[in-house]
Design a protein around this motif. Structure first.
Motif, mmCIF file in Angstrom:
data_model
loop_
_atom_site.group_PDB
_atom_site.id
_atom_site.type_symbol
_atom_site.label_atom_id
_atom_site.label_comp_id
_atom_site.label_asym_id
_atom_site.label_seq_id
_atom_site.Cartn_x
_atom_site.Cartn_y
_atom_site.Cartn_z
ATOM 1 N N ASN A 37 0.813 -1.219 0.000
ATOM 2 C CA ASN A 37 0.000 0.000 0.000
ATOM 3 C C ASN A 37 0.848 1.270 0.000
ATOM 4 O OD1 ASN A 37 -2.548 -1.182 -0.179
ATOM 5 N ND2 ASN A 37 -2.525 -1.661 1.996
ATOM 6 N N GLN A 38 1.985 1.260 0.668
ATOM 7 C CA GLN A 38 2.881 2.424 0.634
ATOM 8 C C GLN A 38 3.412 2.639 -0.778
ATOM 9 O OE1 GLN A 38 5.795 1.535 3.644
ATOM 10 N NE2 GLN A 38 4.594 2.481 5.285
ATOM 11 N N LYS A 41 0.643 4.215 -2.687
ATOM 12 C CA LYS A 41 0.435 5.625 -2.300
ATOM 13 C C LYS A 41 1.533 6.523 -2.865
ATOM 14 C CE LYS A 41 -2.347 4.814 1.704
ATOM 15 N NZ LYS A 41 -3.214 5.638 2.440
ATOM 16 N N ARG A 42 2.756 6.023 -2.915
ATOM 17 C CA ARG A 42 3.852 6.820 -3.490
ATOM 18 C C ARG A 42 3.665 7.029 -4.992
ATOM 19 N NH1 ARG A 42 7.660 3.124 -0.886
ATOM 20 N NH2 ARG A 42 7.667 3.743 1.272
ATOM 21 N N ASN A 44 0.487 7.108 -6.607
ATOM 22 C CA ASN A 44 -0.970 7.135 -6.725
ATOM 23 C C ASN A 44 -1.457 7.623 -8.089
ATOM 24 O OD1 ASN A 44 -0.353 9.805 -6.378
ATOM 25 N ND2 ASN A 44 -1.879 10.173 -4.784
ATOM 26 N N TYR A 100 -8.114 -2.315 -0.048
ATOM 27 C CA TYR A 100 -8.156 -1.836 -1.421
ATOM 28 C C TYR A 100 -8.348 -3.022 -2.345
ATOM 29 C CZ TYR A 100 -6.563 2.718 0.168
ATOM 30 O OH TYR A 100 -6.475 3.921 0.801
#
Length: 192
Positions: A37-38, A41-42, A44, A100
């Motif tokens: 998930n990180q 997000k980085r 996105n 997600y």
């Protein structure tokens, strides 16, 4: 083939899309869910809504029985929501945020971000699983069409059988009437 079946069990249909949830992808890629998930997000900008979306509480509650069955008892106790930032493999921490869901395109996008050999091999297997599911769905469509044709034939045969049954019933009624006529009591003179 076993790995493809395992992947197919992790593919759910949500909002008309076939998706794999973040924690399942993390297990398949052998990374922690928070790392996956990180990474997303980085990056996105690479994941529009048709590539990835977050489940609603109702959607997650609807999937929970399937997820529990796939992951077993350890996961059942830890599927209250958890933060996506700190979530690890299922069973390690309780969930506090909704997972997600990644569509096939989102998973393909992940392949460019997760560069380990395991991630590459797993991505190939995941793409094959999606292709296999599409093939199965197409075959089911053919089967549905065949079932419709069979149903039409059965309906036609039912009408024909009903007509035959009515004709036989009429013949039996005629035969019964004829027997009654032949075995009636005669009136008038009878020969000894």
């Amino acid at each position: 083939m076993q790995i493809i079946r395992s992947i197919q069990n992790r593919i759910y249909e949500i909002r008309g899309e076939r998706v794999i949830l973040d924690f399942d992808l993390a297990v398949l890629y052998e990374v922690e869910t928070r790392v996956l998930n990180q990474t997303v997000k980085r990056n996105n900008k690479r994941f529009p809504k048709d590539f990835m979306f977050q489940l609603t509480r109702q959607e997650f509650a609807g999937l929970k029985p399937q997820i529990d069955q796939l992951h077993g008892a350890d996961f059942q106790q830890n599927t209250s929501m958890s933060s996506q930032i700190v979530m690890t493999y299922p069973g390690k921490r309780p969930r506090t945020a909704l997972p997600y869901a990644f569509t096939e395109q989102g998973i393909a996008m992940l392949s460019g971000l997760l560069n380990s050999d395991k991630a590459i091999q797993m991505n190939i297997a995941i793409m094959r699983a999606f292709v296999e599911i599409r093939r199965i769905v197409l075959e089911q469509g053919d089967i549905r069409e065949q079932l419709k044709q069979i149903q039409q034939h059965i309906t036609e045969h039912d009408v024909q059988l009903s007509s035959i049954y009515d004709a036989i019933e009429n013949l039996l009624d005629e035969k019964a009437a004829q027997r009654k006529w032949e075995h009636r009591d005669r009136i008038g003179f009878q020969r000894p």
